[in-house]
Design a protein around this motif. Structure first.
Motif, mmCIF file in Angstrom:
data_model
loop_
_atom_site.group_PDB
_atom_site.id
_atom_site.type_symbol
_atom_site.label_atom_id
_atom_site.label_comp_id
_atom_site.label_asym_id
_atom_site.label_seq_id
_atom_site.Cartn_x
_atom_site.Cartn_y
_atom_site.Cartn_z
ATOM 1 N N ASN A 8 0.765 -1.268 -0.015
ATOM 2 C CA ASN A 8 0.039 0.158 -0.105
ATOM 3 C C ASN A 8 0.711 1.129 -0.086
ATOM 4 N N ARG A 9 1.986 1.311 0.511
ATOM 5 C CA ARG A 9 2.752 2.248 0.604
ATOM 6 C C ARG A 9 3.366 2.568 -0.597
ATOM 7 N N SER A 43 10.521 -1.769 -4.028
ATOM 8 C CA SER A 43 10.459 -1.638 -2.583
ATOM 9 C C SER A 43 11.234 -3.010 -2.132
#
Length: 256
Positions: free
Chosen positions: A30-31, A216
């Protein structure tokens, strides 16, 4: 490699499955939402290139369960929103999901209907691409966007320096572990640098000109091997080491 055929998250929808125990991974995904949205807007922007008629998006290391579609769903929704704002017809979107061959793709395929139902304004096709992302996966200059969330920390094999010298990644003996820790850290650091460089070279060949990649991975700021972050994982490693030892003991008893 043998690891391609045996490394995977727990399959299915049971109590111990990855699908039902991946809340932390979902929070990390979600980030990435604002980064993926920015990347897709840039790809669709007429100031970048001519408005694309087709777009190919891939999640590398998609795993299974609800997380498998999370990143690509963000990208598809961002494309639709941007096209609606510009009053442009949305491009045809091809979503490709990648993981190792033994990943639970059966569960992934069953959840694909949700992606089609939630994105009716555009043509969205979905494909499965099994294989290691440390090898070529797609044709040259074909991909517009790659998404990866916490998958690059998985290496395809143990560093050769450790296997050659028969040094385990984690030793239950505290004294031996303390002595070998710097060597183990450096071996894995070198392995990561080697594979990360290879990964970038491969994806550079597969991306279209001015394509995007949103990545990420978990890291730590401290260079100290005894940092608090490492200590937490040391506890987990000790538990897993004991479990593996007990499993081997049971296997030997069964064979006897």
């Amino acid at each position: 490699m043998a690891s391609k055929q045996m490394v995977h998250m727990n399959q299915g929808q049971g109590e111990t499955s990855y699908a039902r125990n991946s809340g932390i991974q979902n929070a990390l995904q979600n980030r990435l939402k604002p980064l993926i949205e920015a990347a897709t807007v840039e790809l669709c922007s007429s100031t970048n290139t001519s408005f694309p008629e087709k777009m190919l998006i891939a999640d590398l290391g998609c795993s299974s369960g609800p997380n498998a579609l999370a990143l690509v769903s963000i990208a598809v929704e961002a494309i639709h929103s941007h096209c609606l704002q510009l009053q442009q017809p949305p491009p045809e979107v091809c979503v490709l999901l990648n993981d190792l061959p033994d990943n639970d793709f059966n569960t992934v395929v069953k959840s694909l209907v949700m992606l089609h139902q939630s994105n009716k304004p555009a043509v969205v096709t979905v494909g499965i691409t099994p294989g290691s992302f440390y090898e070529r996966l797609f044709t040259s200059g074909s991909m517009h966007l790659f998404c990866l969330s916490n998958s690059l920390n998985w290496l395809s094999k143990v560093p050769e320096d450790l296997t050659r010298n028969r040094i385990p990644a984690y030793d239950v003996d505290e004294h031996a572990r303390s002595e070998r820790l710097p060597m183990v850290f450096e071996a894995y650091a070198q392995q990561f640098r080697k594979y990360f460089t290879l990964f970038l070279e491969l994806r550079a060949k597969e991306l279209v000109p001015r394509g995007w990649m949103v990545v990420s991975l978990t890291g730590r700021r401290s260079d100290d091997c005894a940092s608090k972050f490492s200590h937490v994982w040391e506890i987990f490693a000790q538990i897993l080491s004991v479990m593996a030892s007990e499993s081997r003991s049971r296997a030997m008893i069964d064979r006897a």
